[in-house]
Design a protein around this motif. Structure first.
Motif, PDB file in Angstrom:
ATOM      1  N   ASP A 210       0.853  -1.188   0.000  1.00  0.00           N
ATOM      2  CA  ASP A 210       0.000   0.000   0.000  1.00  0.00           C
ATOM      3  C   ASP A 210       0.897   1.250   0.000  1.00  0.00           C
ATOM      4  OD1 ASP A 210      -2.189   1.627   0.254  1.00  0.00           O
ATOM      5  OD2 ASP A 210      -2.629   1.096   2.332  1.00  0.00           O
ATOM      6  N   LYS A 212       0.418   4.733   1.896  1.00  0.00           N
ATOM      7  CA  LYS A 212      -0.558   5.372   2.797  1.00  0.00           C
ATOM      8  C   LYS A 212      -0.483   6.897   2.813  1.00  0.00           C
ATOM      9  CE  LYS A 212      -1.992   1.784   5.902  1.00  0.00           C
ATOM     10  NZ  LYS A 212      -1.097   0.776   6.467  1.00  0.00           N
ATOM     11  N   GLY A 224      -6.303   6.639   3.880  1.00  0.00           N
ATOM     12  CA  GLY A 224      -6.784   5.254   3.823  1.00  0.00           C
ATOM     13  C   GLY A 224      -5.962   4.408   2.855  1.00  0.00           C
ATOM     14  N   TYR A 267      -5.690 -10.044   7.207  1.00  0.00           N
ATOM     15  CA  TYR A 267      -4.709  -9.178   6.572  1.00  0.00           C
ATOM     16  C   TYR A 267      -3.673  -8.810   7.635  1.00  0.00           C
ATOM     17  CZ  TYR A 267      -3.655  -4.184   5.218  1.00  0.00           C
ATOM     18  OH  TYR A 267      -3.103  -2.957   4.964  1.00  0.00           O
ATOM     19  N   ASN A 283      -5.719  -6.754  10.326  1.00  0.00           N
ATOM     20  CA  ASN A 283      -7.035  -6.297   9.900  1.00  0.00           C
ATOM     21  C   ASN A 283      -7.839  -7.542   9.574  1.00  0.00           C
ATOM     22  OD1 ASN A 283      -6.503  -3.421   9.921  1.00  0.00           O
ATOM     23  ND2 ASN A 283      -5.139  -3.856   8.228  1.00  0.00           N
ATOM     24  N   ARG A 285     -10.155  -8.278   7.484  1.00  0.00           N
ATOM     25  CA  ARG A 285     -10.871  -8.039   6.222  1.00  0.00           C
ATOM     26  C   ARG A 285      -9.832  -7.869   5.136  1.00  0.00           C
ATOM     27  NH1 ARG A 285      -8.981  -3.004   5.739  1.00  0.00           N
ATOM     28  NH2 ARG A 285      -8.382  -2.053   7.682  1.00  0.00           N
ATOM     29  N   GLY A 287      -7.708  -5.582   2.476  1.00  0.00           N
ATOM     30  CA  GLY A 287      -7.243  -4.198   2.497  1.00  0.00           C
ATOM     31  C   GLY A 287      -7.929  -3.397   1.401  1.00  0.00           C
ATOM     32  N   ASP A 288      -7.953  -2.112   1.588  1.00  0.00           N
ATOM     33  CA  ASP A 288      -8.478  -1.204   0.578  1.00  0.00           C
ATOM     34  C   ASP A 288      -7.404  -0.133   0.414  1.00  0.00           C
ATOM     35  OD1 ASP A 288      -9.803   0.751  -0.819  1.00  0.00           O
ATOM     36  OD2 ASP A 288     -11.700   0.495   0.222  1.00  0.00           O
ATOM     37  N   PRO A 289      -6.662  -0.036  -0.654  1.00  0.00           N
ATOM     38  CA  PRO A 289      -6.914  -0.539  -2.003  1.00  0.00           C
ATOM     39  C   PRO A 289      -6.247  -1.871  -2.382  1.00  0.00           C
ATOM     40  CG  PRO A 289      -5.148   1.064  -2.091  1.00  0.00           C
ATOM     41  CD  PRO A 289      -5.528   0.917  -0.648  1.00  0.00           C
ATOM     42  N   GLU A 290      -5.682  -2.618  -1.438  1.00  0.00           N
ATOM     43  CA  GLU A 290      -5.010  -3.866  -1.835  1.00  0.00           C
ATOM     44  C   GLU A 290      -5.965  -4.835  -2.537  1.00  0.00           C
ATOM     45  OE1 GLU A 290      -4.681  -2.364   1.134  1.00  0.00           O
ATOM     46  OE2 GLU A 290      -2.808  -2.880   2.123  1.00  0.00           O
TER      47      GLU A 290
HETATM   48  N1  GLY Z   1      -4.842  -0.430   3.009  1.00  0.00           N
HETATM   49  C1  GLY Z   1      -4.996  -0.207   4.381  1.00  0.00           C
HETATM   50  C2  GLY Z   1      -6.210  -0.774   4.956  1.00  0.00           C
HETATM   51  O1  GLY Z   1      -7.043  -1.329   4.279  1.00  0.00           O
HETATM   52  O2  GLY Z   1      -6.360  -0.688   6.174  1.00  0.00           O
END
Ligand code: GLY
Ligand code: AMP
Length: 420
Positions: A210, A212, A224, A267, A283, A285, A287-290
């Motif tokens: 990512d 950040k 994010g 994650y 995490n 769930r 990742g966003d944007p992974e």
């Molecule tokens: N890419 C960081 C997150 O989803 O927390």
């Protein structure tokens, strides 16, 4: 099958998109979704914190299973709640979600099972925290315990900065605080490492990196996530084995000893220091944007992977991936991560995307057939290619074509894997 996806970001659009590719999927519902999910799913405008309303809709529409995108409903126990009504859900339960919901829970687990992580202390009030900080080395990392939408982490360069952090946390900036976590600053390279688990067995689910910080060269405020690439340049078989043996397996064992099985994506946010992995955070769930970077590389039918997980038969499946490189760049509203305007029109009709190009919406909505911005991170542009440089060139070309006046993006995503 009829499936439901909970959430409204780029990650959830990518999840819906991957499900939609399967001929096993008859209908997708997205709660509440965005302008992108609207074109492939039925957006349902229910507050995702209202578990009862969600449950009633899922029952009435006979949805076969639910995927939960974001952390908050997971940490609040949506899985336990829906399962009570015999609804099948892919995601961890409330206890397992403490891996993300409480940084101190995770740190204690690390200590008990000797999982490598930054050295740490837990302080119950500002007086003891500040007296510790008077004699420590800087930089140092100060964290609020609970969910803080990515904002509860301070990297303090000196005592003054550290004392502001401690006071903000105890003053309730991230909700009522009974303690503060202070940890050693680890210098290395970050990597996002994913597994998917059905509670009985698990499989690796790719790696990514990512970006950040909001500005090019990894400068400016934390966000994010401004973009990502996959696979991580750090990934090797040797490192994967270390991560699995030293971090993932002891964590799953620790949860099992709490009578808790882990079902869902997990994650691990890692810092790799001299080829040794350290856990920075979990995490519960994708990742966003992974997620947006990873899922277009998936060869195996995504709906089958989730179905197998729900049936606890993941071990029967071999998950296959395309062997190429993927880059995602996030188009943001000007001003993000601080103040920005919403409701600015975006025009995507003229774009001519090839099959290795993808656009996943995040902060967008549709009003009278027009796409309007509706958040700080607005679109995710993803390209797959044989090499990172051409993947990024393609992504930048698409962003240039979109030419959104209200937006900005980082042009240097993937700089560590692309030699100019
Ligand atoms: N890419 C960081 C997150 O989803 O927390
Ligand atoms: P987190 O929300 O825990 O992922 O923290 C946000 C960011 O702070 C991480 O992505 C890292 O860049 C950084 N960070 C957190 N903990 C540490 C640490 N112990 N050492 C160095 N950087 C850290």
């Amino acid at each position: 099958m009829k499936v439901g996806v909970i959430g409204s970001g780029g990650r959830e659009h990518a999840l819906c998109f991957s499900l939609k590719k399967s001929d096993k999927i008859k209908e997708i519902f997205c709660f509440p979704g965005n302008a992108g999910t609207e074109s492939i799913a039925t957006n349902v405008d229910i507050d995702i914190n209202d578990f009862e309303k969600l449950k009633n809709f899922i029952k009435q529409n006979k949805i076969d299973f639910i995927l939960v995108g974001p952390e908050k409903p997971l940490v609040d126990g949506i899985v336990d709640y829906l399962e009570k009504f015999d609804i099948k859900v892919f995601g961890p339960n409330k206890i397992a979600s403490k891996l993300e919901g409480s940084k101190i829970f995770t740190k204690k687990l690390c200590k008990k099972y000797q999982i490598p992580t930054a050295k740490f202390g837990i302080f119950l009030n500002s007086k003891t925290a500040l007296s510790f900080l008077k004699n420590c080395n800087f930089p140092i990392v100060i964290k609020a315990d609970g969910l803080a939408a990515g904002k509860g982490v301070y990297i303090s360069e000196n005592f003054t900065e550290a004392s502001i952090a401690v006071n903000e946390i105890f003053d309730g900036k991230f909700g009522k605080a009974e303690n503060v976590l202070i940890e050693e600053f680890l210098k290395g390279e970050e990597m996002s490492f994913f597994i998917i688990s059905d509670g009985k067995s698990y499989k690796m689910f790719g790696t990514a990196q990512d970006h950040k910080r909001v500005l090019e060269g990894d400068k400016g405020k934390n966000t994010g996530g401004m973009g990502a690439y996959s696979p991580s340049r750090l990934e090797t078989d040797k490192l994967n084995i270390k991560i699995i043996k030293k971090i993932i397996e002891p964590t799953l064992k620790g949860l099992k000893e709490l009578n808790c099985e882990y079902k869902g994506f997990l994650y691990a946010g890692l810092m790799v220091v001299n080829e040794e992995p350290f856990l920075i955070e979990y995490n519960v769930r994708m990742g966003d944007p992974e997620c947006q970077t990873l899922l277009p590389k998936l060869k195996t039918d995504f709906s089958i992977i989730i179905k197998k997980c729900i049936e606890k038969k993941l071990h029967e499946l071999n998950i296959e991936w395309f062997d190429d490189k993927s880059i995602c760049i996030v188009l943001c509203s000007k001003g993000y991560p601080d103040k920005y305007k919403n409701n600015i029109p975006l025009s995507l009709e003229k774009l001519n995307l090839k099959k290795n190009h993808f656009i996943f919406h995040a902060g967008t909505k549709i009003i009278e057939k027009k796409i309007l911005s509706n958040g700080g991170r607005v679109l995710n542009i993803v390209s797959r290619s044989n090499d990172f440089k051409s993947a990024r060139d393609d992504t930048l070309k698409i962003l240039n074509e979109i030419n959104w006046e209200n937006g900005f993006y980082r042009k240097d995503i993937g700089y560590k894997v692309i030699q100019e």
